[in-house]
Design an enzyme around this catalytic site. Structure first.
Site, PDB file in Angstrom:
ATOM      1  N   TYR A  51       0.838  -1.186   0.000  1.00 56.51           N
ATOM      2  CA  TYR A  51       0.000   0.000   0.000  1.00 56.51           C
ATOM      3  C   TYR A  51       0.887   1.255   0.000  1.00 56.51           C
ATOM      4  O   TYR A  51       2.056   1.182   0.383  1.00 56.51           O
ATOM      5  CB  TYR A  51      -0.916  -0.042   1.234  1.00 56.51           C
ATOM      6  CG  TYR A  51      -1.834   1.135   1.362  1.00 56.51           C
ATOM      7  CD1 TYR A  51      -2.778   1.404   0.366  1.00 56.51           C
ATOM      8  CD2 TYR A  51      -1.767   1.979   2.465  1.00 56.51           C
ATOM      9  CE1 TYR A  51      -3.609   2.497   0.476  1.00 56.51           C
ATOM     10  CE2 TYR A  51      -2.603   3.077   2.582  1.00 56.51           C
ATOM     11  CZ  TYR A  51      -3.524   3.337   1.582  1.00 56.51           C
ATOM     12  OH  TYR A  51      -4.341   4.416   1.693  1.00 56.51           O
ATOM     13  N   THR A 109       1.581   3.656   1.817  1.00 57.45           N
ATOM     14  CA  THR A 109       2.335   4.137   2.974  1.00 57.45           C
ATOM     15  C   THR A 109       3.509   3.227   3.335  1.00 57.45           C
ATOM     16  O   THR A 109       4.252   3.518   4.263  1.00 57.45           O
ATOM     17  CB  THR A 109       1.413   4.209   4.207  1.00 57.45           C
ATOM     18  OG1 THR A 109       0.854   2.913   4.414  1.00 57.45           O
ATOM     19  CG2 THR A 109       0.313   5.223   4.017  1.00 57.45           C
ATOM     20  N   LYS A 110       3.682   2.114   2.654  1.00 57.87           N
ATOM     21  CA  LYS A 110       4.670   1.109   3.089  1.00 57.87           C
ATOM     22  C   LYS A 110       6.071   1.362   2.502  1.00 57.87           C
ATOM     23  O   LYS A 110       6.245   2.266   1.708  1.00 57.87           O
ATOM     24  CB  LYS A 110       4.174  -0.291   2.706  1.00 57.87           C
ATOM     25  CG  LYS A 110       2.725  -0.573   3.050  1.00 57.87           C
ATOM     26  CD  LYS A 110       2.375  -0.413   4.521  1.00 57.87           C
ATOM     27  CE  LYS A 110       0.922  -0.812   4.747  1.00 57.87           C
ATOM     28  NZ  LYS A 110       0.420  -0.427   6.074  1.00 57.87           N
ATOM     29  N   ASN A 111       7.000   0.503   2.874  1.00 57.46           N
ATOM     30  CA  ASN A 111       8.382   0.722   2.425  1.00 57.46           C
ATOM     31  C   ASN A 111       8.557   0.468   0.933  1.00 57.46           C
ATOM     32  O   ASN A 111       9.449   1.030   0.305  1.00 57.46           O
ATOM     33  CB  ASN A 111       9.359  -0.153   3.211  1.00 57.46           C
ATOM     34  CG  ASN A 111       9.568   0.372   4.618  1.00 57.46           C
ATOM     35  OD1 ASN A 111       8.663   0.978   5.201  1.00 57.46           O
ATOM     36  ND2 ASN A 111      10.743   0.163   5.179  1.00 57.46           N
TER      37      ASN A 111
END
Ligand SMILES: *Cc1c(COP(=O)(O)O)cnc(C)c1O
Length: 340
Positions: A132, A134-136
Protein backbone atom coordinates in the site's frame (compact mmCIF):
# COMPACT_ATOMS: atom_id res chain seq x y z
CA UNK A 1 15.48 -11.11 -0.83
CA UNK A 2 13.80 -14.17 0.68
CA UNK A 3 15.32 -17.62 0.40
CA UNK A 4 14.18 -19.17 -2.84
CA UNK A 5 12.68 -22.25 -1.23
CA UNK A 6 9.92 -20.03 0.15
CA UNK A 7 6.77 -19.70 -1.89
CA UNK A 8 5.79 -16.11 -2.48
CA UNK A 9 2.32 -15.50 -3.85
CA UNK A 10 -0.11 -12.62 -4.16
CA UNK A 11 -2.41 -12.93 -1.22
CA UNK A 12 -3.67 -11.58 2.07
CA UNK A 13 -4.10 -12.41 5.76
CA UNK A 14 -7.70 -13.35 5.03
CA UNK A 15 -6.68 -15.96 2.47
CA UNK A 16 -4.00 -17.17 4.89
CA UNK A 17 -6.63 -17.78 7.57
CA UNK A 18 -8.83 -19.51 5.02
CA UNK A 19 -6.18 -21.94 3.78
CA UNK A 20 -5.42 -22.84 7.40
CA UNK A 21 -9.06 -23.84 7.80
CA UNK A 22 -9.76 -21.16 10.40
CA UNK A 23 -13.40 -20.10 10.64
CA UNK A 24 -16.53 -19.92 12.76
CA UNK A 25 -16.04 -20.93 16.38
CA UNK A 26 -12.29 -20.40 16.28
CA UNK A 27 -10.21 -17.74 18.01
CA UNK A 28 -7.14 -15.93 16.73
CA UNK A 29 -4.79 -14.06 19.05
CA UNK A 30 -3.43 -10.71 17.96
CA UNK A 31 -2.43 -7.28 19.26
CA UNK A 32 -4.86 -4.42 19.78
CA UNK A 33 -2.16 -1.94 18.69
CA UNK A 34 -2.52 -2.48 14.97
CA UNK A 35 -4.43 -1.34 11.94
CA UNK A 36 -8.05 -2.48 11.96
CA UNK A 37 -7.38 -4.69 8.93
CA UNK A 38 -5.54 -7.23 11.07
CA UNK A 39 -8.57 -7.88 13.25
CA UNK A 40 -11.11 -7.31 10.48
CA UNK A 41 -9.65 -10.19 8.47
CA UNK A 42 -10.04 -12.47 11.48
CA UNK A 43 -13.72 -11.51 11.62
CA UNK A 44 -14.10 -12.10 7.87
CA UNK A 45 -12.86 -15.63 8.35
CA UNK A 46 -15.62 -16.20 10.93
CA UNK A 47 -13.21 -16.43 13.87
CA UNK A 48 -13.03 -14.14 16.89
CA UNK A 49 -10.11 -11.76 17.38
CA UNK A 50 -8.70 -12.14 20.89
CA UNK A 51 -6.37 -9.36 21.89
CA UNK A 52 -3.28 -9.58 24.06
CA UNK A 53 -1.77 -6.38 25.43
CA UNK A 54 1.56 -5.05 24.19
CA UNK A 55 4.96 -4.58 25.74
CA UNK A 56 5.30 -0.89 26.55
CA UNK A 57 8.86 -0.68 25.19
CA UNK A 58 8.63 -2.55 21.88
CA UNK A 59 4.90 -1.80 21.45
CA UNK A 60 4.54 -5.34 20.03
CA UNK A 61 2.39 -8.14 21.47
CA UNK A 62 3.65 -9.08 24.95
CA UNK A 63 4.72 -12.71 24.57
CA UNK A 64 4.49 -13.25 28.33
CA UNK A 65 0.72 -12.69 28.14
CA UNK A 66 -0.08 -14.91 25.15
CA UNK A 67 -0.48 -18.28 26.87
CA UNK A 68 -3.13 -17.09 29.30
CA UNK A 69 -5.27 -15.98 26.33
CA UNK A 70 -5.17 -19.43 24.71
CA UNK A 71 -8.36 -21.48 24.93
CA UNK A 72 -9.57 -24.73 23.30
CA UNK A 73 -10.81 -22.59 20.42
CA UNK A 74 -7.52 -20.83 19.68
CA UNK A 75 -6.18 -21.76 16.23
CA UNK A 76 -3.65 -19.11 15.39
CA UNK A 77 -1.47 -16.26 16.58
CA UNK A 78 -1.28 -13.22 14.33
CA UNK A 79 1.66 -11.11 15.49
CA UNK A 80 2.13 -7.65 13.99
CA UNK A 81 5.65 -6.23 13.62
CA UNK A 82 4.69 -2.69 14.55
CA UNK A 83 6.64 0.11 12.90
CA UNK A 84 8.92 -2.54 11.37
CA UNK A 85 10.22 -3.83 14.71
CA UNK A 86 10.07 -7.64 14.71
CA UNK A 87 8.09 -9.35 17.47
CA UNK A 88 9.80 -11.89 19.73
CA UNK A 89 9.35 -14.66 17.18
CA UNK A 90 11.28 -17.40 19.02
CA UNK A 91 8.85 -17.14 21.92
CA UNK A 92 5.83 -16.95 19.65
CA UNK A 93 6.90 -20.01 17.64
CA UNK A 94 7.57 -21.91 20.86
CA UNK A 95 4.10 -21.16 22.21
CA UNK A 96 2.52 -21.99 18.84
CA UNK A 97 4.29 -25.37 18.66
CA UNK A 98 3.30 -26.23 22.20
CA UNK A 99 -0.38 -25.48 21.58
CA UNK A 100 -0.48 -26.55 17.91
CA UNK A 101 -1.33 -23.13 16.57
CA UNK A 102 -0.40 -21.61 13.25
CA UNK A 103 1.50 -18.34 13.12
CA UNK A 104 0.30 -15.86 10.51
CA UNK A 105 2.36 -12.68 10.64
CA UNK A 106 1.02 -9.29 9.69
CA UNK A 107 4.22 -7.94 8.20
CA UNK A 108 2.56 -5.03 6.39
CA UNK A 109 5.13 -2.75 8.03
CA UNK A 110 8.08 -5.15 8.16
CA UNK A 111 9.38 -5.78 4.65
CA UNK A 112 13.17 -6.03 4.99
CA UNK A 113 13.19 -6.41 8.77
CA UNK A 114 15.14 -9.30 10.30
CA UNK A 115 14.96 -11.31 13.48
CA UNK A 116 18.09 -13.13 14.66
CA UNK A 117 19.54 -13.24 11.16
CA UNK A 118 16.36 -14.33 9.42
CA UNK A 119 14.26 -12.08 7.23
CA UNK A 120 10.69 -11.50 8.25
CA UNK A 121 8.96 -13.86 5.81
CA UNK A 122 11.13 -16.84 6.75
CA UNK A 123 9.80 -17.46 10.24
CA UNK A 124 6.04 -17.88 10.68
CA UNK A 125 3.83 -20.37 8.81
CA UNK A 126 2.53 -17.57 6.62
CA UNK A 127 3.78 -13.98 6.44
CA UNK A 128 1.69 -11.24 4.87
CA UNK A 129 3.19 -8.09 3.36
CA UNK A 130 1.48 -4.98 2.00
CA UNK A 131 2.54 -2.68 -0.81
CA UNK A 132 0.00 0.00 0.00
CA UNK A 133 1.11 3.61 -0.58
CA UNK A 134 2.33 4.14 2.97
CA UNK A 135 4.67 1.11 3.09
CA UNK A 136 8.38 0.72 2.43
CA UNK A 137 7.67 -0.62 -1.07
CA UNK A 138 4.71 0.79 -2.89
CA UNK A 139 2.66 -0.58 -5.76
CA UNK A 140 -0.43 1.50 -5.01
CA UNK A 141 -2.32 -1.52 -3.75
CA UNK A 142 -1.40 -5.13 -3.36
CA UNK A 143 0.39 -7.54 -1.13
CA UNK A 144 2.05 -10.92 -0.91
CA UNK A 145 2.22 -13.94 1.31
CA UNK A 146 5.42 -15.86 1.97
CA UNK A 147 5.20 -19.45 3.16
CA UNK A 148 7.27 -22.59 3.30
CA UNK A 149 4.16 -24.70 2.73
CA UNK A 150 3.46 -25.54 -0.91
CA UNK A 151 -0.12 -26.55 -0.27
CA UNK A 152 -0.88 -23.19 1.35
CA UNK A 153 0.82 -21.36 -1.51
CA UNK A 154 -1.07 -23.29 -4.19
CA UNK A 155 -4.39 -22.76 -2.47
CA UNK A 156 -3.83 -19.04 -1.96
CA UNK A 157 -3.03 -18.69 -5.67
CA UNK A 158 -6.24 -20.45 -6.61
CA UNK A 159 -8.44 -18.71 -4.03
CA UNK A 160 -7.08 -15.31 -5.08
CA UNK A 161 -8.28 -15.82 -8.65
CA UNK A 162 -11.89 -16.98 -8.62
CA UNK A 163 -10.98 -20.45 -7.36
CA UNK A 164 -9.98 -21.57 -10.83
CA UNK A 165 -7.77 -24.63 -11.04
CA UNK A 166 -4.04 -24.17 -11.16
CA UNK A 167 -2.59 -22.37 -14.16
CA UNK A 168 -5.98 -21.08 -15.25
CA UNK A 169 -4.16 -17.84 -15.99
CA UNK A 170 -2.57 -19.65 -18.94
CA UNK A 171 -5.96 -20.08 -20.55
CA UNK A 172 -5.27 -17.38 -23.12
CA UNK A 173 -1.61 -18.25 -23.67
CA UNK A 174 0.24 -19.05 -26.87
CA UNK A 175 -0.32 -22.76 -26.29
CA UNK A 176 -3.97 -22.30 -27.17
CA UNK A 177 -7.08 -22.23 -25.05
CA UNK A 178 -7.21 -24.42 -21.95
CA UNK A 179 -10.25 -25.30 -19.93
CA UNK A 180 -10.15 -24.57 -16.24
CA UNK A 181 -12.19 -25.98 -13.42
CA UNK A 182 -13.52 -24.04 -10.44
CA UNK A 183 -12.47 -25.88 -7.32
CA UNK A 184 -13.42 -23.21 -4.74
CA UNK A 185 -15.67 -20.11 -4.78
CA UNK A 186 -12.69 -17.79 -4.93
CA UNK A 187 -12.09 -14.07 -5.00
CA UNK A 188 -10.43 -11.55 -7.24
CA UNK A 189 -7.48 -10.58 -5.05
CA UNK A 190 -4.79 -10.48 -7.71
CA UNK A 191 -2.39 -7.63 -8.28
CA UNK A 192 -1.92 -6.37 -11.81
CA UNK A 193 1.31 -7.02 -13.72
CA UNK A 194 1.74 -3.27 -13.94
CA UNK A 195 1.73 -2.95 -10.17
CA UNK A 196 4.09 -5.90 -9.81
CA UNK A 197 6.57 -4.26 -12.18
CA UNK A 198 6.58 -1.14 -9.98
CA UNK A 199 7.29 -3.33 -6.97
CA UNK A 200 10.05 -5.35 -8.65
CA UNK A 201 11.84 -2.16 -9.60
CA UNK A 202 11.74 -0.87 -6.01
CA UNK A 203 12.72 -4.23 -4.58
CA UNK A 204 16.15 -3.85 -6.17
CA UNK A 205 16.60 -0.59 -4.30
CA UNK A 206 15.38 -1.74 -0.93
CA UNK A 207 18.85 -1.56 0.65
CA UNK A 208 19.23 2.03 -0.57
CA UNK A 209 15.83 2.99 0.85
CA UNK A 210 16.75 1.26 4.09
CA UNK A 211 19.93 3.31 4.48
CA UNK A 212 18.08 6.56 3.82
CA UNK A 213 15.43 5.71 6.38
CA UNK A 214 18.13 4.78 8.90
CA UNK A 215 19.81 8.14 8.39
CA UNK A 216 16.60 10.10 8.97
CA UNK A 217 15.86 7.94 12.03
CA UNK A 218 19.27 8.81 13.49
CA UNK A 219 18.78 12.53 12.80
CA UNK A 220 15.40 12.43 14.56
CA UNK A 221 16.83 10.55 17.54
CA UNK A 222 19.67 13.05 17.92
CA UNK A 223 17.40 16.08 17.54
CA UNK A 224 14.76 14.92 20.02
CA UNK A 225 16.79 13.17 22.69
CA UNK A 226 16.75 16.14 25.06
CA UNK A 227 13.05 16.88 24.62
CA UNK A 228 10.47 15.55 27.12
CA UNK A 229 9.03 13.22 24.45
CA UNK A 230 9.11 9.42 24.33
CA UNK A 231 11.53 8.15 21.65
CA UNK A 232 11.36 4.75 19.93
CA UNK A 233 12.90 2.03 22.11
CA UNK A 234 16.55 1.24 21.37
CA UNK A 235 16.94 -1.43 18.71
CA UNK A 236 18.37 -4.68 20.01
CA UNK A 237 21.33 -6.29 18.23
CA UNK A 238 19.18 -9.36 17.51
CA UNK A 239 17.03 -7.55 15.00
CA UNK A 240 17.13 -5.43 11.91
CA UNK A 241 14.44 -2.76 12.06
CA UNK A 242 13.38 -1.52 8.61
CA UNK A 243 12.51 1.93 10.05
CA UNK A 244 9.02 1.85 8.63
CA UNK A 245 7.71 4.31 11.22
CA UNK A 246 9.34 6.78 13.56
CA UNK A 247 6.98 7.39 16.45
CA UNK A 248 7.11 9.80 19.37
CA UNK A 249 5.05 9.56 22.55
CA UNK A 250 3.59 12.93 23.49
CA UNK A 251 2.41 13.09 27.10
CA UNK A 252 0.54 16.28 27.99
CA UNK A 253 1.95 16.34 31.54
CA UNK A 254 5.52 16.32 30.24
CA UNK A 255 5.13 18.28 27.00
CA UNK A 256 2.40 20.78 27.84
CA UNK A 257 0.56 19.71 24.68
CA UNK A 258 -1.54 16.65 24.02
CA UNK A 259 -0.73 14.38 21.09
CA UNK A 260 -3.67 15.76 19.13
CA UNK A 261 -2.70 19.39 19.82
CA UNK A 262 0.87 18.55 18.78
CA UNK A 263 -0.39 17.08 15.52
CA UNK A 264 -2.49 20.18 14.86
CA UNK A 265 0.52 22.43 15.46
CA UNK A 266 2.63 20.34 13.08
CA UNK A 267 -0.14 20.47 10.52
CA UNK A 268 -0.15 24.29 10.75
CA UNK A 269 3.57 24.19 9.98
CA UNK A 270 2.96 21.99 6.95
CA UNK A 271 4.08 18.69 8.51
CA UNK A 272 1.78 15.71 8.07
CA UNK A 273 1.65 13.03 10.76
CA UNK A 274 -0.12 9.76 11.49
CA UNK A 275 -1.38 7.76 14.47
CA UNK A 276 -0.37 4.08 14.61
CA UNK A 277 -2.76 3.26 16.14
CA UNK A 278 -5.92 3.86 18.12
CA UNK A 279 -6.21 0.35 19.62
CA UNK A 280 -8.64 -1.78 17.64
CA UNK A 281 -10.69 -2.89 20.66
CA UNK A 282 -11.73 0.73 21.28
CA UNK A 283 -13.43 1.10 17.91
CA UNK A 284 -17.22 1.13 17.90
CA UNK A 285 -17.75 -2.18 16.12
CA UNK A 286 -15.39 -4.04 18.42
CA UNK A 287 -16.87 -2.51 21.58
CA UNK A 288 -20.40 -3.29 20.52
CA UNK A 289 -19.90 -6.75 19.07
CA UNK A 290 -17.36 -8.18 21.50
CA UNK A 291 -17.91 -6.00 24.58
CA UNK A 292 -14.35 -4.68 24.62
CA UNK A 293 -13.96 -1.50 26.66
CA UNK A 294 -11.39 1.07 27.74
CA UNK A 295 -9.14 -0.44 30.38
CA UNK A 296 -8.99 -3.89 28.76
CA UNK A 297 -5.49 -3.41 27.31
CA UNK A 298 -3.95 -0.54 29.31
CA UNK A 299 -0.51 -0.50 27.69
CA UNK A 300 -1.90 -0.38 24.15
CA UNK A 301 -4.29 2.36 25.29
CA UNK A 302 -1.49 4.38 26.90
CA UNK A 303 0.44 4.29 23.63
CA UNK A 304 -2.70 4.82 21.53
CA UNK A 305 -3.38 8.10 23.33
CA UNK A 306 0.17 9.43 22.96
CA UNK A 307 1.73 8.01 19.80
CA UNK A 308 2.38 10.07 16.70
CA UNK A 309 4.33 9.08 13.61
CA UNK A 310 6.53 11.66 11.91
CA UNK A 311 7.15 11.68 8.17
CA UNK A 312 9.69 9.00 7.27
CA UNK A 313 10.40 8.02 3.72
CA UNK A 314 13.39 7.50 1.50
CA UNK A 315 12.11 10.41 -0.55
CA UNK A 316 12.51 13.03 2.21
CA UNK A 317 15.23 15.56 1.41
CA UNK A 318 17.58 17.09 3.98
CA UNK A 319 15.65 20.40 3.94
CA UNK A 320 12.43 18.41 4.57
CA UNK A 321 13.99 16.63 7.53
CA UNK A 322 15.40 19.86 8.95
CA UNK A 323 12.04 21.55 8.64
CA UNK A 324 10.32 18.67 10.45
CA UNK A 325 12.92 18.67 13.23
CA UNK A 326 12.63 22.43 13.64
CA UNK A 327 8.84 22.27 13.83
CA UNK A 328 8.86 19.49 16.44
CA UNK A 329 11.44 21.25 18.62
CA UNK A 330 9.66 24.58 18.36
CA UNK A 331 6.30 23.18 19.45
CA UNK A 332 7.68 21.15 22.34
CA UNK A 333 10.01 23.89 23.62
CA UNK A 334 7.25 26.52 23.41
CA UNK A 335 4.82 24.40 25.43
CA UNK A 336 7.10 22.55 27.82
CA UNK A 337 5.92 23.14 31.40
CA UNK A 338 8.38 25.23 33.44
CA UNK A 339 10.39 23.17 35.91
CA UNK A 340 9.50 23.90 39.52
C1 LIG B 1 -1.11 -1.06 6.17
C2 LIG B 1 -1.39 -2.12 7.14
C3 LIG B 1 -2.33 -3.11 6.84
C4 LIG B 1 -3.19 -3.08 5.61
O1 LIG B 1 -2.53 -3.31 4.43
P1 LIG B 1 -3.35 -3.12 3.06
O2 LIG B 1 -2.44 -3.65 2.02
O3 LIG B 1 -3.63 -1.66 2.93
O4 LIG B 1 -4.60 -3.91 3.20
C5 LIG B 1 -2.50 -4.14 7.74
N1 LIG B 1 -1.81 -4.19 8.89
C6 LIG B 1 -0.91 -3.25 9.22
C7 LIG B 1 -0.14 -3.39 10.50
C8 LIG B 1 -0.68 -2.18 8.36
O5 LIG B 1 0.20 -1.22 8.70
Amino acid sequence: MLKSKKYIVFGSPYLSLLVCGIGAGDEVITTPLTFCATANTIIHSGAKPVFVDVDSETMNIDVKLIERAITKRTKAIMPVHLAGRPCEMDEIIKIAKKHRLVVIEDAAQALGSEYKGRKIGQIGDLTCFSFYVTKNIITGEGGMVATENKEFADKIKIYALHGMSKDAWKRYSDDGYRHYEVIFPGFKYNMTDMQASLGLHQLKRIAVFDKKRQKIWNLYNAAFKNLPVGLPAPISKEIHHNKHLYTLLIDKNKCGVSRDEFMQELHKRGVGTGVHFIPVHLHKYYRERFGYKPGDYPKAEYIGERTVSLPLSAKLTSPDVNRIIKAVREIILANKPKQK
